[in-house]
Enzyme design. Structure first.
Site, PDB file in Angstrom:
ATOM      1  CG  HIS A   1     -13.996  13.864 -45.649  1.00  0.00           C
ATOM      2  ND1 HIS A   1     -15.262  13.516 -46.098  1.00  0.00           N
ATOM      3  CD2 HIS A   1     -14.155  14.476 -44.452  1.00  0.00           C
ATOM      4  CE1 HIS A   1     -16.156  13.916 -45.207  1.00  0.00           C
ATOM      5  NE2 HIS A   1     -15.526  14.492 -44.196  1.00  0.00           N
TER       6      HIS A   1
ATOM      7  NE  ARG B   1      10.296  -3.350 -15.702  1.00  0.00           N
ATOM      8  CZ  ARG B   1      11.148  -2.807 -14.849  1.00  0.00           C
ATOM      9  NH1 ARG B   1      12.398  -2.575 -15.211  1.00  0.00           N
ATOM     10  NH2 ARG B   1      10.763  -2.469 -13.636  1.00  0.00           N
TER      11      ARG B   1
ATOM     12  NE  ARG C   1     -21.580   1.419 -37.586  1.00  0.00           N
ATOM     13  CZ  ARG C   1     -21.838   1.723 -36.320  1.00  0.00           C
ATOM     14  NH1 ARG C   1     -21.865   2.973 -35.932  1.00  0.00           N
ATOM     15  NH2 ARG C   1     -22.084   0.756 -35.448  1.00  0.00           N
TER      16      ARG C   1
ATOM     17  CD  GLU D   1       6.311  -7.448 -15.041  1.00  0.00           C
ATOM     18  OE1 GLU D   1       7.480  -7.376 -15.449  1.00  0.00           O
ATOM     19  OE2 GLU D   1       5.608  -8.446 -15.132  1.00  0.00           O
ATOM     20  N   GLY D   2       6.536  -1.619 -13.041  1.00  0.00           N
ATOM     21  CA  GLY D   2       7.227  -0.332 -13.159  1.00  0.00           C
ATOM     22  C   GLY D   2       6.504   0.543 -14.171  1.00  0.00           C
ATOM     23  CB  THR D   3       4.694   3.780 -13.834  1.00  0.00           C
ATOM     24  OG1 THR D   3       5.805   4.570 -13.376  1.00  0.00           O
ATOM     25  CG2 THR D   3       3.853   3.343 -12.650  1.00  0.00           C
TER      26      THR D   3
ATOM     27  N   PRO E   1       0.816  -1.207   0.000  1.00  0.00           N
ATOM     28  CG  PRO E   1      -0.879  -1.595   1.559  1.00  0.00           C
ATOM     29  CD  PRO E   1       0.399  -2.173   1.039  1.00  0.00           C
TER      30      PRO E   1
ATOM     31  CB  SER F   1       7.270   3.925  -8.300  1.00  0.00           C
ATOM     32  OG  SER F   1       6.129   3.994  -9.099  1.00  0.00           O
TER      33      SER F   1
HETATM   34  C1  LIG Z   1      -3.401  -4.876 -12.986  1.00  0.00           C
HETATM   35  C2  LIG Z   1      -2.241  -4.747 -12.047  1.00  0.00           C
HETATM   36  C3  LIG Z   1      -1.529  -5.881 -11.687  1.00  0.00           C
HETATM   37  C4  LIG Z   1      -0.452  -5.789 -10.804  1.00  0.00           C
HETATM   38  N1  LIG Z   1       0.197  -6.933 -10.432  1.00  0.00           N
HETATM   39  C5  LIG Z   1       1.196  -6.850  -9.517  1.00  0.00           C
HETATM   40  C6  LIG Z   1       1.825  -8.048  -9.039  1.00  0.00           C
HETATM   41  O1  LIG Z   1       1.519  -9.165  -9.462  1.00  0.00           O
HETATM   42  N2  LIG Z   1       2.788  -7.927  -8.072  1.00  0.00           N
HETATM   43  C7  LIG Z   1       3.170  -6.701  -7.587  1.00  0.00           C
HETATM   44  O2  LIG Z   1       4.058  -6.672  -6.734  1.00  0.00           O
HETATM   45  N3  LIG Z   1       2.577  -5.557  -8.006  1.00  0.00           N
HETATM   46  C8  LIG Z   1       1.602  -5.601  -8.958  1.00  0.00           C
HETATM   47  N4  LIG Z   1       0.980  -4.443  -9.380  1.00  0.00           N
HETATM   48  C9  LIG Z   1       1.356  -3.161  -8.780  1.00  0.00           C
HETATM   49  C10 LIG Z   1       2.228  -2.300  -9.695  1.00  0.00           C
HETATM   50  O3  LIG Z   1       3.531  -2.859  -9.810  1.00  0.00           O
HETATM   51  C11 LIG Z   1       2.260  -0.888  -9.094  1.00  0.00           C
HETATM   52  O4  LIG Z   1       0.965  -0.356  -9.225  1.00  0.00           O
HETATM   53  C12 LIG Z   1       3.262  -0.001  -9.798  1.00  0.00           C
HETATM   54  O5  LIG Z   1       4.578  -0.387  -9.490  1.00  0.00           O
HETATM   55  C13 LIG Z   1       3.093   1.475  -9.412  1.00  0.00           C
HETATM   56  O6  LIG Z   1       3.041   1.632  -8.039  1.00  0.00           O
HETATM   57  P1  LIG Z   1       1.863   2.476  -7.338  1.00  0.00           P
HETATM   58  O7  LIG Z   1       0.584   2.015  -7.909  1.00  0.00           O
HETATM   59  O8  LIG Z   1       2.057   2.403  -5.880  1.00  0.00           O
HETATM   60  O9  LIG Z   1       2.081   3.961  -7.847  1.00  0.00           O
HETATM   61  P2  LIG Z   1       3.110   5.046  -7.239  1.00  0.00           P
HETATM   62  O10 LIG Z   1       4.466   4.460  -7.090  1.00  0.00           O
HETATM   63  O11 LIG Z   1       2.496   5.671  -6.030  1.00  0.00           O
HETATM   64  O12 LIG Z   1       3.110   6.083  -8.424  1.00  0.00           O
HETATM   65  C14 LIG Z   1       2.028   6.963  -8.701  1.00  0.00           C
HETATM   66  C15 LIG Z   1       2.418   7.798  -9.917  1.00  0.00           C
HETATM   67  O13 LIG Z   1       3.610   8.566  -9.630  1.00  0.00           O
HETATM   68  C16 LIG Z   1       4.600   8.295 -10.605  1.00  0.00           C
HETATM   69  N5  LIG Z   1       5.921   8.317  -9.964  1.00  0.00           N
HETATM   70  C17 LIG Z   1       6.313   7.654  -8.849  1.00  0.00           C
HETATM   71  N6  LIG Z   1       7.611   7.922  -8.575  1.00  0.00           N
HETATM   72  C18 LIG Z   1       8.029   8.775  -9.551  1.00  0.00           C
HETATM   73  C19 LIG Z   1       9.263   9.414  -9.834  1.00  0.00           C
HETATM   74  N7  LIG Z   1      10.330   9.258  -9.071  1.00  0.00           N
HETATM   75  N8  LIG Z   1       9.333  10.226 -10.927  1.00  0.00           N
HETATM   76  C20 LIG Z   1       8.265  10.408 -11.735  1.00  0.00           C
HETATM   77  N9  LIG Z   1       7.065   9.831 -11.516  1.00  0.00           N
HETATM   78  C21 LIG Z   1       6.948   9.023 -10.444  1.00  0.00           C
HETATM   79  C22 LIG Z   1       4.271   6.911 -11.126  1.00  0.00           C
HETATM   80  O14 LIG Z   1       4.801   6.708 -12.411  1.00  0.00           O
HETATM   81  C23 LIG Z   1       2.757   6.932 -11.133  1.00  0.00           C
HETATM   82  O15 LIG Z   1       2.295   7.580 -12.287  1.00  0.00           O
HETATM   83  C24 LIG Z   1      -0.078  -4.518 -10.274  1.00  0.00           C
HETATM   84  C25 LIG Z   1      -0.786  -3.371 -10.664  1.00  0.00           C
HETATM   85  C26 LIG Z   1      -1.845  -3.467 -11.532  1.00  0.00           C
HETATM   86  C27 LIG Z   1      -2.580  -2.216 -11.923  1.00  0.00           C
END
Ligand SMILES: Cc1cc2nc3c(=O)[nH]c(=O)nc-3n(C[C@H](O)[C@H](O)[C@H](O)COP(=O)(O)OP(=O)(O)OC[C@H]3O[C@@H](n4cnc5c(N)ncnc54)[C@H](O)[C@@H]3O)c2cc1C
Length: 403
Positions: free
Chosen positions: A292, A260, A285, A379-381, A140, A144
């Protein structure tokens, strides 16, 4: 780098295509309508195993590498990206819910001792019962920024005792085992991370909830709680040697480098599906009176197709490097960042072209648009991938997931 598909792999891809059309797409739509994944005892999962279709790509656990003919190129990850692309074309949520070693199997294959591989991976060779595994890193308060994970592991005799909470664990509630990342010493930051394999029947692990998501309903994600969860010392991934080398964080990153390209390939598959759906609509459609509009849509779709083809090449390059056991950290980050953005744009383009029809929930494009965002998150945004690339290419610093 060989870009051809050998006939065996191409046949397999066709088989996934057939199964995708017959099963993955309709079942994915069913799960979406219900807003919940198919139950683990759904007959489809047994059926998919009978057809030799599994989630994950660790291959046969025992002697996979040892038995390999050294003259034949290793193609595990390449095969996985081809399958992932095709399966996600039909339904990405269903593709990730296929039984098999999956996400938890990848770190075991990557970091596990021979004994651990035998104990945790051979179970997937028994295809009479569907089995899944989980990868529990996110918390929670730590997505990232993985250095911030607060799940704790303390040594107690010949066990580790794990306490903490994990979020969004894919297949976590149905997993036969979950690989859990915990810190043995929060003061060490990433150096304190270790991975533990927790078996499903461990009384110290419980499922707190299954998440409701905007998309990917077919793919179960679960919140897990660990309370005094006693894990035998021999179930720490990599064993004592890995403990000494503080392998936890590095192992997770090596695992991401392998997985990845698969996420990238899934994004390509979803982007292709969005373009095909858009094309179908345009053909139906936009008649002579809207020549155009048709022309404009076709031009934008052609640009998207070029982008997705480039994304596929990036994914294949990253997979090829992984198979060659060469460093692919930048290449796998590039493939994932580029492909996920491409898929998002393809789905948005579809919504634009379809107009109000796109927003109607009975058309696939609307579901694809909801499903696809997760590819830029898991797996990392995208932002984190771009930080990683910048750091490696121009020395810009970043501490977050994968960087
Ligand atoms: C469908 C789904 C399946 C998943 N499955 C797994 C799983 O099997 N196992 C697991 O461990 N996790 C899983 N996850 C979790 C996923 O890895 C995390 O959601 C992801 O790593 C991002 O973490 P967060 O959601 O806490 O966002 P945060 O880390 O809070 O980030 C919020 C936003 O801030 C941005 N941000 C954060 N830090 C920075 C920075 N330094 N610079 C710029 N921008 C930043 C992020 O890019 C994002 O846009 C899953 C998520 C989803 C949606």
């Amino acid at each position: 780098m060989d870009l051809s598909l050998d006939p065996r792999l191409d046949n397999l891809r066709r088989m996934v295509g057939w199964l995708g059309k017959e099963k993955l797409r309709p079942l994915g739509l069913e799960a979406d309508a219900q807003g919940a994944p198919l139950p683990p005892d759904h007959p489809f999962f047994k059926e998919s195993l009978k057809m030799g279709l599994t989630g994950g790509f660790v291959g046969k656990a025992r002697g996979d590498d040892e038995a390999r003919d050294p003259k034949r190129p290793r193609k595990r990850v390449r095969k996985a990206v081809v399958m992932a692309d095709e399966a996600a074309y039909w339904d990405r949520g269903m593709a990730t819910s296929l039984p098999g070693p999956g996400l938890g199997g990848a770190p075991v294959a990557m970091m596990g001792t021979e004994d651990q591989k035998r104990r945790f991976l051979t179970r997937f060779e028994d295809t009479s019962t569907p089995r899944w595994s989980g990868f529990a890193m996110s918390e929670p308060g730590a997505g990232s920024d993985v250095a911030a994970i607060s799940t704790r592991a303390r040594r107690d005799g010949d066990h580790w005792v794990v306490d903490g909470e994990k979020a969004f664990c894919s297949n976590g509630a149905r997993a036969s085992f979950v690989v859990v990342w915990a810190t043995v010493d929060p003061g060490l930051g990433r150096g304190g991370h270790r991975a533990f394999v927790v078996e499903r029947d461990n009384p110290g692990m419980r499922v707190a909830r299954i998440d409701k998501k905007m998309g990917l309903a077919a793919s179960e994600t679960a919140a897990l709680v660990f309370e005094g969860c006693r894990v035998p010392a021999e179930d720490m991934l990599g064993g004592e040697a890995a403990y000494q080398r503080d392998e936890g964080f590095k192992g997770a990153m090596r695992t991401f480098n392998m997985t990845r390209p698969m996420v990238a390939a899934m994004a390509v598959g979803m982007g292709r599906a969005a373009l095909d759906e858009t094309r179908r609509f345009v053909d139906e459609r936009f008649g002579a009176a809207s020549a155009h509009r048709r022309m404009r849509a076709m031009d934008r779709m052609a640009a998207m197709r070029r982008r997705l083809d480039s994304a596929r090449l990036l994914a294949w390059r990253a997979a090829w490097l992984a198979d060659e056991q060469r460093d692919n950290a930048v290449e796998s980050a590039m493939s994932k960042a580029y492909a996920a953005q491409g898929a998002l744009e393809a789905a948005s383009l579809g919504m634009d072209v379809l107009g109000e029809a796109g927003a109607a929930s009975d058309l696939l494009i609307e579901k694809l648009w909801r499903d696809v965002k997760a590819l830029d998150i898991v797996e990392g945004t995208g932002q984190i991938q771009r930080l990683l690339i910048a750091r490696r290419l121009v020395g810009y610093g970043a501490e977050e997931k994968g960087a």
